[in-house]
Design a protein around this motif. Structure first.
Motif, PDB file in Angstrom:
ATOM      1  N   ALA A 105       3.173  12.805 -16.429  1.00 46.55           N
ATOM      2  CA  ALA A 105       4.173  11.748 -16.266  1.00 46.55           C
ATOM      3  C   ALA A 105       3.640  10.628 -15.378  1.00 46.55           C
ATOM      4  CB  ALA A 105       5.459  12.322 -15.677  1.00 46.55           C
ATOM      5  N   LEU A 106       2.920  10.983 -14.331  1.00 44.88           N
ATOM      6  CA  LEU A 106       2.346   9.953 -13.461  1.00 44.88           C
ATOM      7  C   LEU A 106       1.319   9.110 -14.205  1.00 44.88           C
ATOM      8  CD1 LEU A 106       1.973  11.746 -10.025  1.00 44.88           C
ATOM      9  CD2 LEU A 106       3.470   9.836 -10.598  1.00 44.88           C
ATOM     10  N   ARG A 107       0.566   9.715 -15.107  1.00 47.42           N
ATOM     11  CA  ARG A 107      -0.387   8.936 -15.901  1.00 47.42           C
ATOM     12  C   ARG A 107       0.339   7.897 -16.752  1.00 47.42           C
ATOM     13  NH1 ARG A 107      -3.298  14.108 -17.743  1.00 47.42           N
ATOM     14  NH2 ARG A 107      -4.567  14.548 -15.922  1.00 47.42           N
ATOM     15  N   LEU A 108       1.466   8.271 -17.342  1.00 44.14           N
ATOM     16  CA  LEU A 108       2.237   7.330 -18.156  1.00 44.14           C
ATOM     17  C   LEU A 108       2.800   6.198 -17.305  1.00 44.14           C
ATOM     18  CD1 LEU A 108       4.112   9.809 -20.507  1.00 44.14           C
ATOM     19  CD2 LEU A 108       2.161   8.336 -21.062  1.00 44.14           C
ATOM     20  N   VAL A 109       3.239   6.509 -16.120  1.00 42.26           N
ATOM     21  CA  VAL A 109       3.756   5.476 -15.215  1.00 42.26           C
ATOM     22  C   VAL A 109       2.651   4.495 -14.852  1.00 42.26           C
ATOM     23  CG1 VAL A 109       4.674   5.072 -12.903  1.00 42.26           C
ATOM     24  CG2 VAL A 109       5.626   6.890 -14.316  1.00 42.26           C
ATOM     25  N   VAL A 110       1.459   5.005 -14.586  1.00 44.08           N
ATOM     26  CA  VAL A 110       0.331   4.138 -14.244  1.00 44.08           C
ATOM     27  C   VAL A 110      -0.029   3.233 -15.423  1.00 44.08           C
ATOM     28  CG1 VAL A 110      -2.141   4.134 -13.686  1.00 44.08           C
ATOM     29  CG2 VAL A 110      -0.573   5.641 -12.462  1.00 44.08           C
ATOM     30  N   ILE A 111       0.012   3.756 -16.632  1.00 48.60           N
ATOM     31  CA  ILE A 111      -0.252   2.929 -17.820  1.00 48.60           C
ATOM     32  C   ILE A 111       0.780   1.799 -17.907  1.00 48.60           C
ATOM     33  CG2 ILE A 111      -0.210   2.924 -20.353  1.00 48.60           C
ATOM     34  CD1 ILE A 111      -1.460   5.740 -20.201  1.00 48.60           C
ATOM     35  N   GLY A 112       2.033   2.121 -17.648  1.00 51.79           N
ATOM     36  CA  GLY A 112       3.074   1.089 -17.649  1.00 51.79           C
ATOM     37  C   GLY A 112       2.856   0.038 -16.581  1.00 51.79           C
ATOM     38  N   LEU A 113       2.421   0.451 -15.399  1.00 52.96           N
ATOM     39  CA  LEU A 113       2.156  -0.513 -14.325  1.00 52.96           C
ATOM     40  C   LEU A 113       0.986  -1.429 -14.670  1.00 52.96           C
ATOM     41  CD1 LEU A 113       2.672   1.777 -11.218  1.00 52.96           C
ATOM     42  CD2 LEU A 113       4.092  -0.162 -11.891  1.00 52.96           C
ATOM     43  N   MET A 142      -1.269  -2.713  -8.996  1.00 51.56           N
ATOM     44  CA  MET A 142      -0.795  -3.431  -7.826  1.00 51.56           C
ATOM     45  C   MET A 142      -0.570  -4.923  -8.096  1.00 51.56           C
ATOM     46  SD  MET A 142      -2.846  -3.685  -4.206  1.00 51.56           S
ATOM     47  CE  MET A 142      -2.953  -1.943  -4.010  1.00 51.56           C
ATOM     48  N   ILE A 143      -1.127  -5.439  -9.166  1.00 50.44           N
ATOM     49  CA  ILE A 143      -1.140  -6.883  -9.386  1.00 50.44           C
ATOM     50  C   ILE A 143       0.256  -7.484  -9.461  1.00 50.44           C
ATOM     51  CG2 ILE A 143      -1.794  -8.695 -11.024  1.00 50.44           C
ATOM     52  CD1 ILE A 143      -4.344  -7.101 -11.567  1.00 50.44           C
ATOM     53  N   SER A 144       1.148  -6.913 -10.251  1.00 51.93           N
ATOM     54  CA  SER A 144       2.477  -7.515 -10.385  1.00 51.93           C
ATOM     55  C   SER A 144       3.273  -7.414  -9.088  1.00 51.93           C
ATOM     56  CB  SER A 144       3.244  -6.881 -11.540  1.00 51.93           C
ATOM     57  OG  SER A 144       3.374  -5.501 -11.341  1.00 51.93           O
ATOM     58  N   PHE A 145       3.153  -6.293  -8.395  1.00 55.32           N
ATOM     59  CA  PHE A 145       3.832  -6.127  -7.105  1.00 55.32           C
ATOM     60  C   PHE A 145       3.288  -7.126  -6.091  1.00 55.32           C
ATOM     61  CE2 PHE A 145       4.841  -2.890  -3.534  1.00 55.32           C
ATOM     62  CZ  PHE A 145       6.066  -3.493  -3.312  1.00 55.32           C
ATOM     63  N   LEU A 146       1.979  -7.281  -6.076  1.00 56.86           N
ATOM     64  CA  LEU A 146       1.334  -8.218  -5.161  1.00 56.86           C
ATOM     65  C   LEU A 146       1.724  -9.653  -5.474  1.00 56.86           C
ATOM     66  CD1 LEU A 146      -0.713  -8.400  -2.837  1.00 56.86           C
ATOM     67  CD2 LEU A 146      -2.498  -8.575  -4.530  1.00 56.86           C
ATOM     68  N   GLN A 147       1.768 -10.010  -6.748  1.00 58.74           N
ATOM     69  CA  GLN A 147       2.151 -11.367  -7.116  1.00 58.74           C
ATOM     70  C   GLN A 147       3.580 -11.658  -6.688  1.00 58.74           C
ATOM     71  OE1 GLN A 147       2.224 -12.350 -11.302  1.00 58.74           O
ATOM     72  NE2 GLN A 147       1.902 -14.496 -10.860  1.00 58.74           N
ATOM     73  N   ASN A 148       4.464 -10.718  -6.874  1.00 59.43           N
ATOM     74  CA  ASN A 148       5.851 -10.907  -6.462  1.00 59.43           C
ATOM     75  C   ASN A 148       5.943 -11.165  -4.954  1.00 59.43           C
ATOM     76  OD1 ASN A 148       8.713 -10.921  -6.923  1.00 59.43           O
ATOM     77  ND2 ASN A 148       8.760  -8.904  -5.963  1.00 59.43           N
ATOM     78  N   GLU A 149       5.167 -10.436  -4.178  1.00 56.78           N
ATOM     79  CA  GLU A 149       5.226 -10.579  -2.719  1.00 56.78           C
ATOM     80  C   GLU A 149       4.585 -11.878  -2.230  1.00 56.78           C
ATOM     81  OE1 GLU A 149       6.642  -8.728  -0.220  1.00 56.78           O
ATOM     82  OE2 GLU A 149       7.602  -7.579  -1.808  1.00 56.78           O
ATOM     83  N   GLY A 167       0.800  -1.215   0.000  1.00 56.10           N
ATOM     84  CA  GLY A 167       0.000   0.000   0.000  1.00 56.10           C
ATOM     85  C   GLY A 167       0.835   1.268   0.000  1.00 56.10           C
ATOM     86  N   LEU A 168       2.006   1.211   0.619  1.00 55.14           N
ATOM     87  CA  LEU A 168       2.852   2.387   0.733  1.00 55.14           C
ATOM     88  C   LEU A 168       3.620   2.683  -0.551  1.00 55.14           C
ATOM     89  CD1 LEU A 168       3.759   4.538   2.753  1.00 55.14           C
ATOM     90  CD2 LEU A 168       5.596   3.017   3.438  1.00 55.14           C
ATOM     91  N   PHE A 169       4.098   1.645  -1.218  1.00 51.79           N
ATOM     92  CA  PHE A 169       4.963   1.850  -2.378  1.00 51.79           C
ATOM     93  C   PHE A 169       4.266   1.666  -3.715  1.00 51.79           C
ATOM     94  CE2 PHE A 169       7.992   0.752   1.005  1.00 51.79           C
ATOM     95  CZ  PHE A 169       8.693   1.946   1.003  1.00 51.79           C
ATOM     96  N   ASN A 170       2.982   1.416  -3.707  1.00 56.92           N
ATOM     97  CA  ASN A 170       2.249   1.242  -4.956  1.00 56.92           C
ATOM     98  C   ASN A 170       1.377   2.464  -5.222  1.00 56.92           C
ATOM     99  OD1 ASN A 170       1.260  -0.410  -7.189  1.00 56.92           O
ATOM    100  ND2 ASN A 170      -0.668  -0.264  -6.096  1.00 56.92           N
ATOM    101  N   PHE A 171       1.287   2.859  -6.468  1.00 58.57           N
ATOM    102  CA  PHE A 171       0.340   3.891  -6.848  1.00 58.57           C
ATOM    103  C   PHE A 171      -0.207   3.531  -8.211  1.00 58.57           C
ATOM    104  CE2 PHE A 171       4.476   5.250  -8.231  1.00 58.57           C
ATOM    105  CZ  PHE A 171       4.280   5.721  -9.502  1.00 58.57           C
ATOM    106  N   GLY A 172      -1.400   4.020  -8.508  1.00 58.57           N
ATOM    107  CA  GLY A 172      -1.999   3.745  -9.797  1.00 58.57           C
ATOM    108  C   GLY A 172      -3.214   2.857  -9.717  1.00 58.57           C
ATOM    109  N   GLY A 173      -3.608   2.443  -8.533  1.00 56.67           N
ATOM    110  CA  GLY A 173      -4.814   1.639  -8.395  1.00 56.67           C
ATOM    111  C   GLY A 173      -4.542   0.153  -8.334  1.00 56.67           C
ATOM    112  N   GLY A 174      -5.639  -0.600  -8.295  1.00 57.08           N
ATOM    113  CA  GLY A 174      -5.565  -2.044  -8.096  1.00 57.08           C
ATOM    114  C   GLY A 174      -4.868  -2.804  -9.203  1.00 57.08           C
ATOM    115  N   TYR A 175      -5.096  -2.413 -10.454  1.00 56.55           N
ATOM    116  CA  TYR A 175      -4.474  -3.135 -11.558  1.00 56.55           C
ATOM    117  C   TYR A 175      -2.971  -2.929 -11.578  1.00 56.55           C
ATOM    118  CZ  TYR A 175      -9.186  -3.916 -13.132  1.00 56.55           C
ATOM    119  OH  TYR A 175     -10.494  -4.301 -13.191  1.00 56.55           O
TER     120      TYR A 175
END
Length: 172
Positions: free
Chosen positions: A112-120, A24-31, A14-22
């Motif tokens: 720039a943050l929108r582009l990062v979220v699209i990448g995530l 978060m998926i790859s970060f969550l899967q890694n953990e 929750g602290l290091f993720n931004f951009g919403g639930g989708y």
């Protein structure tokens, strides 16, 4: 012990993720799949699917279902859900006034943050493309047609969902 691990893991997510639930998926899967080994890849994929069809934000649903599956109890679900929501809540309360006061001063940062979220989100889509989730040409075709309809024809999301469902029934 499992509740503390769940809380700390989801607090980090929750602290290091931004951009919403989708996003978060790859970060969550890694953990939860690779580092903690609480779930298998197949179980994680099932939880992602369930989280998408249940009401509420996908990220919170993912945390709730993962907490329950990892601990086998409602206490684990509550710990994971509270932990994933806590950083956003605290940051929103602390920074809310400042962000609204300065949002027109830094438009490049918001772009720039929108582009990062699209990448995530793209990363999450690629993460779910594994051996257990085979993607065939019909699914890719349906995705491309839906994207084209939104982009070029400016179709609304409800129309896209209805037509995708209809075409999915026809194709499968």
């Amino acid at each position: 012990m499992i509740y503390c691990k769940l809380f700390l893991t989801f607090l980090k997510i929750g602290l290091f993720n931004f951009g919403g639930g989708y996003a978060m998926i790859s970060f969550l899967q890694n953990e939860v799949v690779y580092k903690q080994a609480w779930l298998s890849t197949a179980e994680f994929t099932d939880i992602v699917a369930i989280s998408q069809v249940t009401p509420g934000p996908v990220g919170i649903n993912l945390a709730t279902y993962t907490g329950y599956a990892a601990s086998g109890s409602v206490c684990g679900a509550v710990a994971a859900t509270l932990a994933v929501c806590l950083p956003s809540f605290v940051l929103l309360v602390l920074a809310g006034k400042y962000v609204f006061a300065t949002r027109t001063n830094y438009p490049a940062v918001w772009r720039a943050l929108r582009l990062v979220v699209i990448g995530l989100i793209a990363s999450a889509a690629l993460t779910l493309c594994n051996a257990e989730n085979f993607i065939d040409y019909k699914s890719v075709l349906l995705c491309v047609v839906a994207f084209w309809a939104v982009w070029k024809l400016k179709c609304g999301p409800i129309w896209i969902l209805v037509m995708s469902g209809f075409l999915g029934i026809l194709l499968y």
